[in-house]
Motif scaffolding. Structure first.
Motif, PDB file in Angstrom:
ATOM      1  N   HIS A 196      47.240  49.505  10.209  1.00  0.00           N
ATOM      2  CA  HIS A 196      46.311  50.620  10.391  1.00  0.00           C
ATOM      3  C   HIS A 196      45.548  50.883   9.090  1.00  0.00           C
ATOM      4  O   HIS A 196      46.110  51.382   8.106  1.00  0.00           O
ATOM      5  CB  HIS A 196      47.063  51.895  10.782  1.00  0.00           C
ATOM      6  CG  HIS A 196      47.790  51.792  12.089  1.00  0.00           C
ATOM      7  ND1 HIS A 196      47.129  51.807  13.297  1.00  0.00           N
ATOM      8  CD2 HIS A 196      49.109  51.681  12.384  1.00  0.00           C
ATOM      9  CE1 HIS A 196      48.023  51.721  14.287  1.00  0.00           C
ATOM     10  NE2 HIS A 196      49.222  51.632  13.759  1.00  0.00           N
ATOM     11  N   HIS A 219      41.175  52.723  18.499  1.00  0.00           N
ATOM     12  CA  HIS A 219      41.698  51.663  17.646  1.00  0.00           C
ATOM     13  C   HIS A 219      40.967  50.360  17.983  1.00  0.00           C
ATOM     14  O   HIS A 219      40.968  49.920  19.135  1.00  0.00           O
ATOM     15  CB  HIS A 219      43.199  51.459  17.876  1.00  0.00           C
ATOM     16  CG  HIS A 219      44.038  52.652  17.498  1.00  0.00           C
ATOM     17  ND1 HIS A 219      45.411  52.626  17.538  1.00  0.00           N
ATOM     18  CD2 HIS A 219      43.701  53.896  17.065  1.00  0.00           C
ATOM     19  CE1 HIS A 219      45.880  53.810  17.150  1.00  0.00           C
ATOM     20  NE2 HIS A 219      44.863  54.601  16.859  1.00  0.00           N
ATOM     21  N   GLU A 222      43.661  46.873  11.753  1.00  0.00           N
ATOM     22  CA  GLU A 222      43.400  47.715  12.919  1.00  0.00           C
ATOM     23  C   GLU A 222      42.637  48.947  12.438  1.00  0.00           C
ATOM     24  O   GLU A 222      43.221  49.842  11.812  1.00  0.00           O
ATOM     25  CB  GLU A 222      44.694  48.141  13.633  1.00  0.00           C
ATOM     26  CG  GLU A 222      44.409  48.952  14.906  1.00  0.00           C
ATOM     27  CD  GLU A 222      45.648  49.223  15.778  1.00  0.00           C
ATOM     28  OE1 GLU A 222      46.780  49.059  15.274  1.00  0.00           O
ATOM     29  OE2 GLU A 222      45.469  49.610  16.945  1.00  0.00           O
ATOM     30  N   HIS A 231      44.205  48.700  23.457  1.00  0.00           N
ATOM     31  CA  HIS A 231      44.948  49.644  24.323  1.00  0.00           C
ATOM     32  C   HIS A 231      44.192  50.922  24.732  1.00  0.00           C
ATOM     33  O   HIS A 231      44.579  52.020  24.360  1.00  0.00           O
ATOM     34  CB  HIS A 231      46.268  50.036  23.645  1.00  0.00           C
ATOM     35  CG  HIS A 231      46.152  50.501  22.204  1.00  0.00           C
ATOM     36  ND1 HIS A 231      45.383  51.563  21.820  1.00  0.00           N
ATOM     37  CD2 HIS A 231      46.711  50.017  21.070  1.00  0.00           C
ATOM     38  CE1 HIS A 231      45.487  51.721  20.522  1.00  0.00           C
ATOM     39  NE2 HIS A 231      46.272  50.789  20.038  1.00  0.00           N
ATOM     40  N   ASP A 240      51.114  43.922  19.449  1.00  0.00           N
ATOM     41  CA  ASP A 240      51.129  45.229  18.785  1.00  0.00           C
ATOM     42  C   ASP A 240      52.553  45.528  18.312  1.00  0.00           C
ATOM     43  O   ASP A 240      53.064  46.635  18.479  1.00  0.00           O
ATOM     44  CB  ASP A 240      50.620  46.324  19.744  1.00  0.00           C
ATOM     45  CG  ASP A 240      50.135  47.574  19.010  1.00  0.00           C
ATOM     46  OD1 ASP A 240      50.272  47.629  17.768  1.00  0.00           O
ATOM     47  OD2 ASP A 240      49.628  48.474  19.690  1.00  0.00           O
ATOM     48  N   HIS A 258      47.495  40.989  16.894  1.00  0.00           N
ATOM     49  CA  HIS A 258      47.744  42.427  16.701  1.00  0.00           C
ATOM     50  C   HIS A 258      49.220  42.646  16.353  1.00  0.00           C
ATOM     51  O   HIS A 258      50.075  42.577  17.231  1.00  0.00           O
ATOM     52  CB  HIS A 258      47.361  43.167  17.989  1.00  0.00           C
ATOM     53  CG  HIS A 258      47.354  44.658  17.866  1.00  0.00           C
ATOM     54  ND1 HIS A 258      46.735  45.474  18.788  1.00  0.00           N
ATOM     55  CD2 HIS A 258      47.892  45.492  16.935  1.00  0.00           C
ATOM     56  CE1 HIS A 258      46.887  46.734  18.441  1.00  0.00           C
ATOM     57  NE2 HIS A 258      47.600  46.775  17.315  1.00  0.00           N
TER      58      HIS A 258
HETATM   59 ZN   LIG Z   1      46.656  50.914  18.003  1.00  0.00          ZN
END
Ligand SMILES: [Zn+2]
Ligand SMILES: [Zn+2]
Length: 342
Positions: free
Chosen positions: A77, A112, A101, A152, A214, A45
């Motif tokens: 994203h 997500h 994602e 998350h 992330d 991620h």
């Molecule tokens: Zn996210």
């Protein structure tokens, strides 16, 4: 008095003869299939300038390669970066697994879901319910033979165990995410991610815990309030540094998650778990074995850390903490009952 005792003894003798004796089934671990191969360190991620990261894909991928990672998933994203565009970075020591994602929401709640090892961009989906939205994105990844992971849940306090217990076809859950705004620990009465994980496991859901970066920030200062790389990863035991082998091992739970503690091996036999730690400098280690409902079963400072199964505790997983505060989490091993002995 003597007569009454004799009568009681006779009654007991009759009872022991007439009631068929059945031993309670022995509790045993369900031993995972042995995986040959070695550990591959990877992060699943991370963001780049293709979405809201601060560095282009080649800079991000190079950071991971230069910091000893074996594989990386660029997960922007709703944007897919074809690893073929970064082919000069891929060699026998470093692999890019394609990903994205899937970034959706339900009302104000972000949903997500990462898609790992996908063939191209997968459009994020929405639905008329929160659970339906999570499920739709998991399904979107499965529909292209990718591997989904749930990201998350505590970000914007979006959802928790109640919703995740209803989601199907998911095997991987972020129990640690290195972004500073995702509330790994929970708070104010809302459970942290480990408690959510235990709740799901205790309810019978087979789901494995991953740690991820992330990461968004590769430039400027590295500080706790910024989303820098190097904070959370997985070490996957696989036969080859290839996407299919890594994905298969992840979905089988043949990995551990880490924020710094390195393991040499995790060995499971029908009545025993051994966690072998690779010690670093003069660090010391505490291993806590955890069972159903998040109950602490045992605690040890030994290496290897050993848990011997004596009774049905549902499942057993280990959380290791070093003397600097870094962790590793092994995957749950489930307790099954052997057939009753005769
Ligand atoms: Zn996210
Ligand atoms: Zn992200």
């Amino acid at each position: 008095m003597k007569i009454r005792l004799t009568t009681l003894a006779a009654a007991l003798a009759v009872a022991s003869c007439t009631v068929e004796r059945v031993d309670p089934p022995a509790a045993l671990f369900e031993v995972p299939a042995a995986v040959e191969g070695r550990w591959y360190k990877g992060n699943t991620h991370t963001h780049t300038t293709e979405s809201d990261g601060d560095s282009p894909p080649e800079v991000v991928a190079r950071w991971y390669k230069e910091h000893g990672y074996d594989f990386l998933v660029l997960s922007d994203h709703n944007v897919f970066t074809d690893p073929a565009t970064l082919a000069e970075l891929v060699d026998s020591t470093f692999l890019l697994v394609p990903g994205e994602e899937l970034t959706s929401s339900f009302e104000e709640r972000p949903v997500h879901v990462n898609g790992l090892n996908i063939p191209g961009v997968v459009e994020a989906r929405s639905d008329s319910t929160l659970v339906g939205t999570i499920q739709a994105n998991v399904d979107a990844v499965r529909d292209v033979q990718g591997v989904p992971h749930i990201n998350h849940p505590n970000f914007r306090w979006a959802y928790g165990a109640t919703e995740l217990a209803q989601v199907e076809r998911d095997r991987l859950l972020e129990i640690f995410n290195g972004h500073p705004l995702v509330h790994n620990e929970g708070g104010g009465g809302t459970p942290g991610m480990e408690a959510v994980w235990d709740s799901l496991l205790s309810g019978g859901k087979r789901i494995y815990g991953i740690a991820v970066d992330d990461a968004h920030h590769f430039q400027g200062e590295f500080a706790p309030g910024r989303a820098n790389p190097g904070r959370g990863w997985v070490a996957v035991k696989a036969t080859a540094r290839e996407p299919a082998a890594l994905m298969e091992a992840l979905e089988a739970g043949a990995f551990y998650a880490s924020t710094g503690v390195v393991l040499a091996d995790v060995r499971v036999s029908p009545d025993r778990i051994e966690v072998h730690i690779t010690p670093e400098d003069d660090f010391r280690y505490t291993t806590v074995f955890i069972g159903a409902s998040g109950r602490e079963l045992a605690r040890t400072g030994a290496n290897p850390a050993v848990y011997e199964l004596k009774e049905d505790v549902g499942y057993v997983r280990a959380r290791l903490t070093d003397s600097g505060g870094a962790h590793a989490w092994t995957q749950p091993v489930f307790v099954v009952h052997a057939p009753a002995r005769r």
